[in-house]
Design a protein around this motif. Structure first.
Motif, PDB file in Angstrom:
ATOM      1  N   CYS A  25      -9.398   7.007   6.291  1.00 46.48           N
ATOM      2  CA  CYS A  25      -9.316   6.907   4.835  1.00 46.48           C
ATOM      3  C   CYS A  25      -8.345   7.907   4.207  1.00 46.48           C
ATOM      4  CB  CYS A  25     -10.700   7.105   4.221  1.00 46.48           C
ATOM      5  SG  CYS A  25     -11.844   5.752   4.589  1.00 46.48           S
ATOM      6  N   GLN A  27      -5.566   8.993   5.412  1.00 47.72           N
ATOM      7  CA  GLN A  27      -4.164   8.779   5.776  1.00 47.72           C
ATOM      8  C   GLN A  27      -3.323   8.468   4.537  1.00 47.72           C
ATOM      9  OE1 GLN A  27      -2.599   9.080   8.840  1.00 47.72           O
ATOM     10  NE2 GLN A  27      -4.553   9.947   9.478  1.00 47.72           N
ATOM     11  N   SER A  28      -3.875   7.665   3.619  1.00 47.86           N
ATOM     12  CA  SER A  28      -3.123   7.309   2.410  1.00 47.86           C
ATOM     13  C   SER A  28      -2.901   8.533   1.521  1.00 47.86           C
ATOM     14  CB  SER A  28      -3.832   6.197   1.638  1.00 47.86           C
ATOM     15  OG  SER A  28      -5.134   6.600   1.255  1.00 47.86           O
ATOM     16  N   GLU A  29      -3.867   9.430   1.478  1.00 52.91           N
ATOM     17  CA  GLU A  29      -3.689  10.671   0.706  1.00 52.91           C
ATOM     18  C   GLU A  29      -2.602  11.536   1.347  1.00 52.91           C
ATOM     19  OE1 GLU A  29      -5.555  11.976  -2.278  1.00 52.91           O
ATOM     20  OE2 GLU A  29      -5.558   9.786  -2.279  1.00 52.91           O
ATOM     21  N   ALA A  31      -0.108  10.542   3.139  1.00 52.81           N
ATOM     22  CA  ALA A  31       1.187   9.912   2.882  1.00 52.81           C
ATOM     23  C   ALA A  31       1.636  10.160   1.449  1.00 52.81           C
ATOM     24  CB  ALA A  31       1.106   8.414   3.160  1.00 52.81           C
ATOM     25  N   LEU A  32       0.709  10.105   0.514  1.00 54.37           N
ATOM     26  CA  LEU A  32       1.016  10.324  -0.900  1.00 54.37           C
ATOM     27  C   LEU A  32       1.627  11.704  -1.137  1.00 54.37           C
ATOM     28  CD1 LEU A  32       0.753   9.139  -3.779  1.00 54.37           C
ATOM     29  CD2 LEU A  32      -1.560  10.076  -3.842  1.00 54.37           C
ATOM     30  N   TYR A  36       0.411  15.855   6.338  1.00 56.35           N
ATOM     31  CA  TYR A  36      -0.592  15.358   7.266  1.00 56.35           C
ATOM     32  C   TYR A  36      -1.477  16.482   7.826  1.00 56.35           C
ATOM     33  CZ  TYR A  36       1.407  10.822   6.728  1.00 56.35           C
ATOM     34  OH  TYR A  36       1.809   9.628   6.177  1.00 56.35           O
ATOM     35  N   CYS A  86     -15.159   8.912   0.758  1.00 53.18           N
ATOM     36  CA  CYS A  86     -14.239   7.943   1.354  1.00 53.18           C
ATOM     37  C   CYS A  86     -14.964   6.635   1.620  1.00 53.18           C
ATOM     38  CB  CYS A  86     -13.595   8.490   2.620  1.00 53.18           C
ATOM     39  SG  CYS A  86     -14.708   8.905   3.970  1.00 53.18           S
ATOM     40  N   PRO A  89     -10.893   1.283   3.929  1.00 52.52           N
ATOM     41  CA  PRO A  89      -9.904   0.557   3.109  1.00 52.52           C
ATOM     42  C   PRO A  89     -10.226  -0.914   2.876  1.00 52.52           C
ATOM     43  CG  PRO A  89      -8.785   2.008   4.648  1.00 52.52           C
ATOM     44  CD  PRO A  89     -10.247   2.052   5.002  1.00 52.52           C
ATOM     45  N   GLN A  92     -12.795  -1.094  -0.145  1.00 50.05           N
ATOM     46  CA  GLN A  92     -12.559  -0.394  -1.408  1.00 50.05           C
ATOM     47  C   GLN A  92     -12.505  -1.400  -2.551  1.00 50.05           C
ATOM     48  OE1 GLN A  92      -9.113   2.112  -0.801  1.00 50.05           O
ATOM     49  NE2 GLN A  92     -10.192   3.372   0.678  1.00 50.05           N
ATOM     50  N   SER A 125      -3.427  11.371  -7.127  1.00 51.06           N
ATOM     51  CA  SER A 125      -4.406  10.396  -6.628  1.00 51.06           C
ATOM     52  C   SER A 125      -5.027   9.618  -7.789  1.00 51.06           C
ATOM     53  CB  SER A 125      -5.473  11.119  -5.807  1.00 51.06           C
ATOM     54  OG  SER A 125      -4.869  11.824  -4.749  1.00 51.06           O
ATOM     55  N   ASN A 128      -8.432   7.756  -7.394  1.00 54.66           N
ATOM     56  CA  ASN A 128      -9.569   8.687  -7.381  1.00 54.66           C
ATOM     57  C   ASN A 128      -9.868   9.175  -8.793  1.00 54.66           C
ATOM     58  OD1 ASN A 128      -9.356   8.398  -4.634  1.00 54.66           O
ATOM     59  ND2 ASN A 128      -8.596  10.449  -4.257  1.00 54.66           N
TER      60      ASN A 128
END
Length: 167
Positions: A25, A27-29, A31-32, A36, A86, A89, A92, A125, A128
């Motif tokens: 979950c 991973q998208s944060e 990437a944003l 990492y 979380c 995906p 969601q 985010s 969120n």
């Protein structure tokens, strides 16, 4: 969907599934922010097991699969720090995150005496932030995470009837 998602307290047997879900979950944060090394991606299984044993940790289950998680603890000043919310995906947008958050808030207020709730999320985010505002949180400041990400700190007071409704 066929099966309904249930919310319950996490057990030590859930720790490995929670860690895998958390890794997926966030991973998208990562990437944003182009980072990492954010805390949820580098947490160890032993650390998570300690949190499950001592903190207030809830999971969402679809059958035997853990598809969501949240945790919280009450600090010395009576604030409940809620984090690592979380949801898988693929699930969601169905209200599971709000249900998990409500379950944690109820338990932290009713069982652990929290007087307010505090959480944080990255400043970019937007999803969120929308969720947290929708369930009554207000931005009260900014901070920088240990991982270097700029965070927005949000809070809400415990309402007298906040734990009257169940998740």
């Amino acid at each position: 969907m066929g099966m309904s998602v249930t919310i319950s307290g996490a057990t030590e047997h859930d720790a490995e599934q929670i860690l895998k879900l958390q890794y997926l979950c966030f991973q998208s944060e990562a990437a944003l922010y182009g980072n990492y090394h954010i805390d949820p991606l580098v947490q160890s299984l032993d650390s998570l097991r300690r949190e499950v044993a001592s903190d207030c940790v809830f999971v969402a289950r679809l059958g035997d699969e853990v598809v969501g998680s949240v945790r919280g603890r009450v600090t010395e000043d009576g604030s409940a720090r809620i984090g690592r919310l979380c949801v898988h995906p693929r699930l969601q947008g169905h209200g599971i995150g709000a249900r998990l958050l409500r379950a944690a808030e109820n338990a932290l207020a009713e069982q652990r005496g929290a007087t307010r709730f505090r959480l944080h999320t990255g400043h970019r985010s937007e999803g969120n932030l929308r969720l947290y505002r929708r369930v009554g949180y207000e931005a009260v400041g900014r901070s920088q995470g240990a991982d270097g990400v700029e965070m927005i700190v949000l809070e809400k007071q415990v309402a007298a009837d906040s734990f009257a409704a169940t998740a």
